[in-house]
Structure formats: C-alpha cells, structure tokens
Design an enzyme around this catalytic site. Sequence first.
Site, short mmCIF file in Angstrom:
data_model
loop_
_atom_site.label_atom_id
_atom_site.label_comp_id
_atom_site.label_asym_id
_atom_site.label_seq_id
_atom_site.Cartn_x
_atom_site.Cartn_y
_atom_site.Cartn_z
N LYS A 111 61.37 67.60 21.85
CA LYS A 111 60.78 68.85 21.48
C LYS A 111 61.50 70.07 22.37
CE LYS A 111 56.78 70.25 23.70
NZ LYS A 111 56.82 71.66 24.12
N ASN A 112 61.62 69.86 23.74
CA ASN A 112 62.20 70.85 24.52
C ASN A 112 63.55 71.00 24.63
OD1 ASN A 112 59.25 71.26 25.11
ND2 ASN A 112 59.47 70.23 27.24
N CYS B 202 48.43 80.67 28.58
CA CYS B 202 47.96 79.67 27.99
C CYS B 202 47.20 78.92 28.80
CB CYS B 202 49.06 78.78 27.38
SG CYS B 202 50.01 77.93 28.51
N ARG C 143 51.85 82.12 33.14
CA ARG C 143 53.27 82.00 32.55
C ARG C 143 54.20 83.22 32.38
NH1 ARG C 143 52.99 76.85 28.76
NH2 ARG C 143 55.30 76.65 29.42
N ASP D 274 55.29 67.66 33.22
CA ASP D 274 54.80 67.41 31.82
C ASP D 274 54.26 65.93 31.86
OD1 ASP D 274 57.29 69.15 30.22
OD2 ASP D 274 55.54 69.91 31.32
N ARG E 16 51.78 69.13 18.60
CA ARG E 16 52.39 70.11 19.09
C ARG E 16 53.82 69.04 19.79
NH1 ARG E 16 50.84 75.27 22.64
NH2 ARG E 16 52.98 75.05 22.17
C1 EPZ Z 1 59.59 74.70 30.18
O1 EPZ Z 1 58.65 75.47 30.05
C2 EPZ Z 1 58.92 73.77 29.10
N1 EPZ Z 1 58.73 74.04 27.86
C3 EPZ Z 1 57.37 73.16 29.82
O2 EPZ Z 1 57.13 72.02 29.02
C4 EPZ Z 1 57.78 72.71 31.02
O3 EPZ Z 1 56.47 72.42 31.61
C5 EPZ Z 1 58.26 73.75 31.99
O4 EPZ Z 1 59.55 74.04 31.29
C6 EPZ Z 1 58.67 73.20 33.37
O5 EPZ Z 1 59.52 72.17 33.32
C7 EPZ Z 1 59.93 73.82 26.84
O6 EPZ Z 1 60.99 73.66 27.31
C8 EPZ Z 1 59.66 74.46 25.58
P1 EPZ Z 1 59.42 77.57 33.40
P2 EPZ Z 1 58.78 76.90 30.57
O7 EPZ Z 1 59.79 78.83 32.94
O8 EPZ Z 1 60.44 77.43 30.39
C9 EPZ Z 1 57.21 80.27 36.31
C10 EPZ Z 1 55.59 70.93 27.60
O9 EPZ Z 1 54.43 70.41 27.72
N2 EPZ Z 1 57.98 81.70 35.62
O10 EPZ Z 1 60.42 76.41 33.89
O11 EPZ Z 1 58.02 78.17 30.14
C11 EPZ Z 1 56.15 79.75 35.44
O12 EPZ Z 1 54.88 80.54 35.71
C12 EPZ Z 1 55.66 72.25 28.28
O13 EPZ Z 1 56.31 70.37 26.69
C13 EPZ Z 1 57.67 82.88 36.29
O14 EPZ Z 1 57.16 82.90 37.30
O15 EPZ Z 1 58.74 76.81 32.11
C14 EPZ Z 1 55.83 78.31 36.11
O16 EPZ Z 1 55.11 78.52 37.17
C15 EPZ Z 1 54.65 72.81 29.06
N3 EPZ Z 1 58.51 83.97 35.67
C16 EPZ Z 1 57.39 78.11 36.68
O17 EPZ Z 1 58.12 79.31 36.71
C17 EPZ Z 1 59.05 83.61 34.42
O18 EPZ Z 1 59.72 84.71 34.18
C18 EPZ Z 1 58.26 77.17 35.80
O19 EPZ Z 1 58.01 77.73 34.31
C19 EPZ Z 1 59.43 82.39 34.00
C20 EPZ Z 1 58.44 81.29 34.70
#
Ligand code: EPZ
Length: 422
Positions: free
Chosen positions: A22-23, A116, A121, A309, A401
């Site tokens: 998915k990711n 969410c 996020r 995850d 999802r």
């Molecule tokens: C991706 O989400 C994945 N989703 C998530 O999987 C996964 O948990 C996450 O990466 C971490 O590995 C997809 O790939 C579609 P991040 P993403 O940006 O990109 C903070 C699942 O269950 N952050 O790496 O949204 C954020 O709040 C899903 O399949 C900021 O502060 O995650 C978090 O604490 C859930 N500012 C951390 O960084 C930003 O601009 C990591 O988030 C962006 C993120």
Amino acid sequence: MDKIEVEGVNDLKGNIQISGSKNSSLPILASSLLIDEEIVISNVPNLSDVIFMIKILKSLDSEVNFKNSICKIKSNQPHDLKVSYELVRKMRASFLILGPLLTKYGYAEVSLPGGCAIGTRPVDLHISALEKMGAEFIVKDGYIKGKVKGRLKGCEITLKKISVGATENIIMAGTLAEGETIIKNAACEPEISDLSNFLNNAGAEIRGHGTNIIKINGKKKLRGCQFSVMPDRIEAGTFALCVMGCSGNLILENVNDLICNHLKKIFKPLNVLSLNKNDSGDKLEIKKTNQFQQNIIISTKEFPGFPTDLQAQLIASMTKSSGKSVIKENIFENRFMHVSELRRMGANLKQKGSKIIINGVKEIYGAEVMATDLRASSSLIIAGLMASGKTIINRVYHLDRGYENLEEKLRNCGVKIRRFSE
Ligand code: EPZ
C-alpha cells in the site's frame, strides 16, 4: 457498517500470498501525474486507500483502469488543479499529489489533511521544502494554494525530521525541477526506493534512495513505462505477529529478499519466531519456536528499525505470556488507540507517556471491540485469534484501507472468520 467475527485458534497453518505494498502503491500512483504517456503498474493491491487515490487522479482528469492488480494510467492536463476537502480529508496520502502538480503544472490547491487517529500529522516539512524549491504558498479556508513562477529549482534540502511523505513529495518535485535537488536526512524506507525505481524507469535520474542522502537531477519530461510494486512488508510482518500470538507455521509467498531480511532483523530480539526464506527469497516460512519470554524493550524507529506500523500488532501478540515488557512509540504521538480495546479483552497494559508496559496474562477473552485506525484494526484481529471465544470487530472499514482479502487469507490457514453487516 461491516463487522468481522473471528474465533480464537491455537494453531495457524497454511500459505499466504502477500499483496503489493500500500505504502509504495500510493506515492507511485500520485507520481503518475508527472508522466504524459501511459504507465502500467502491476501488483497493485485492491485496497480502499488505492481506490481513493485513483478517485483523486480521476478528479484531475487522469484516465485510470484498475483490474486484477494491474493499474493502467494516462494522465492529462487537469482542467482544475484543486483537490477538494472531501477527497483529501479521508486520506492523508492525498497530500502526495502536491509535489507532482507543482513541478508539472506550476499550481496546486489541496485541502490541508485533517489530523487522524494517530496524531496531528503536520505537513510543515513538505511545505518548507517546496518553498525552498521556489513554490509560494498561501493557506486560505483550510486549503493550501501553491504556485510556481516558471519551474521549481533544484536545491539542497535538509529535513529537520525524518519524514517518509516529505521525502517522497520532494523526490517527485525534483524529477521535473531545474537542476539538482539534494535531500539530506531523507527517509530510507523501502517504499521510497520503490517509488524512485519506478520514476527512474520513467526516465528520471534519482540516486541514493534507500540512504539518508538522495540526489535528483531534474529532467524536462518523463516517459511511459511498466513497473511492478514491491510486496507489502507491513502485511507480511502482521502475519508473522499472528504466528507469534497463536503459534503455528505459515508460509508467506510473493515476498522478497529485503522483506525476509528486514523481518528476521526486527523479530530477532523477541527470540520466539524462526523465519526461513527459500533460495530465491520469494517465500518465507514462519514458525514459533519458543514461548514468548517477556522482559524485553522494543522501540519503534525509522527504517531499518522496528516499524511503527507494526507496533499495535506487536502489543496484541505479547498480551498472553509471562513477565513484563515495554513498547516505546517514537514516531507518532498518539498511536495507542488500540490499547483500551485490548484491555477490554483482558490484556494487562499500562500507558506511561509514549510507553506501553505489558504485564503478560494467561488468557484473553473474546469481546465486541471497535477499530479506530488501520493498524489498530489488525491488532484486534490478532487479539481475536489469541482469545478464548469469539471477538466481533466494529468499523472494519479501517482494516480495508490496508489489508487485501484478509478474511480469505486467514480462512485458508484454518481460522473461523466471517464478515457481516448489521
Ligand atoms: C508514512 O506516513 C506511512 N504512510 C505511514 O503508514 C507510516 O506510519 C509513516 O510513514 C512512518 O513510517 C504512507 O506511506 C502512505 P511521516 P507519513 O511523514 O509520510 C512528522 C500505515 O499504517 N511529520 O514519515 O505521513 C509526523 O507527524 C501508515 O500504513 C512532521 O512533523 O509519515 C510523524 O510524527 C500510517 N511534519 C513523523 O514526522 C511533516 O511535514 C513521521 O511522519 C511530516 C511529518
């Protein structure tokens, strides 16, 4: 609304086909907006998040045909570069269209993704990086409007925090930018490498993916191509944790070497599972070798660490045992929505800030529970497999999802599981 009823089992035995990731699929689908010619992507899982991303692409005038895991896409100049709140609010990954639209068309209007169940996020890292590349943003009525005079300009960007999505948006923006973009402190997840491999197939020039420094040499145009999405390492890890919770012997098919090695590494400290891959690395046999001895500490980390995850699924699989263990969630600030539901099944879990202390119990019991997010729902399935009696899980749309044909896959391993709606 659909519910799932699952009965506890003592032993899981069977073969499971792991679906495409998915990711990896979501950013690859979003990146189709960069390419004018037809692309053919295979091993795309039939998930509600994927269907949703396709809906967004169609709202931007892409022609998309998705059947039997194959997605054919021909993108066109969108008549309207605005993506509505209705579409974005339901899936945070929709924000991945921002980089492609800005670098391809010089304009984008995307609703800010709401928070969410697993935290606020924010998207500040995406925005500041794209601003550095020359985009100008205004935020109005919950929408973020970005525009670019001419083309985005490649530059050096150091992410102050590792972010999968921000890394992906910058890579996609960099593929058509002027000059070279360098991302430092980039995320190293395999799904980012998959996206980069796809884009390089389409004529992009991306190097260093899979490390913390990624370089993208901007091109004028990308071309049509074919690509097969990598297997889903989180689905594979979820099934491994089913074995850890219930015992048994599963053979996962359609995996790859990277996933086999990754799972062996992250599960090694638990000292409970034996994972043996075949020579070609596309099959992984998972057996439970010892009873789980608690007294371990697992912290979630960015790749190649223990994935956030799989955190909810890990906690579920550790509830029935002896001794005390600690799970620390370092990536998201509120990813423990599953804990209260697991407690209702008899688990002994205490939260202390970003830690969950697990005091193992002899038995957990089937109950009616509520899924709150994607990975929480799979942790409730695992707990249902481990429980005495029947468990009914509400709001299984969360599960749909990210897990393709989950009931059928578990039924083929001897599980009594059914979906019904009331
Ligand atoms: C991706 O989400 C994945 N989703 C998530 O999987 C996964 O948990 C996450 O990466 C971490 O590995 C997809 O790939 C579609 P991040 P993403 O940006 O990109 C903070 C699942 O269950 N952050 O790496 O949204 C954020 O709040 C899903 O399949 C900021 O502060 O995650 C978090 O604490 C859930 N500012 C951390 O960084 C930003 O601009 C990591 O988030 C962006 C993120």
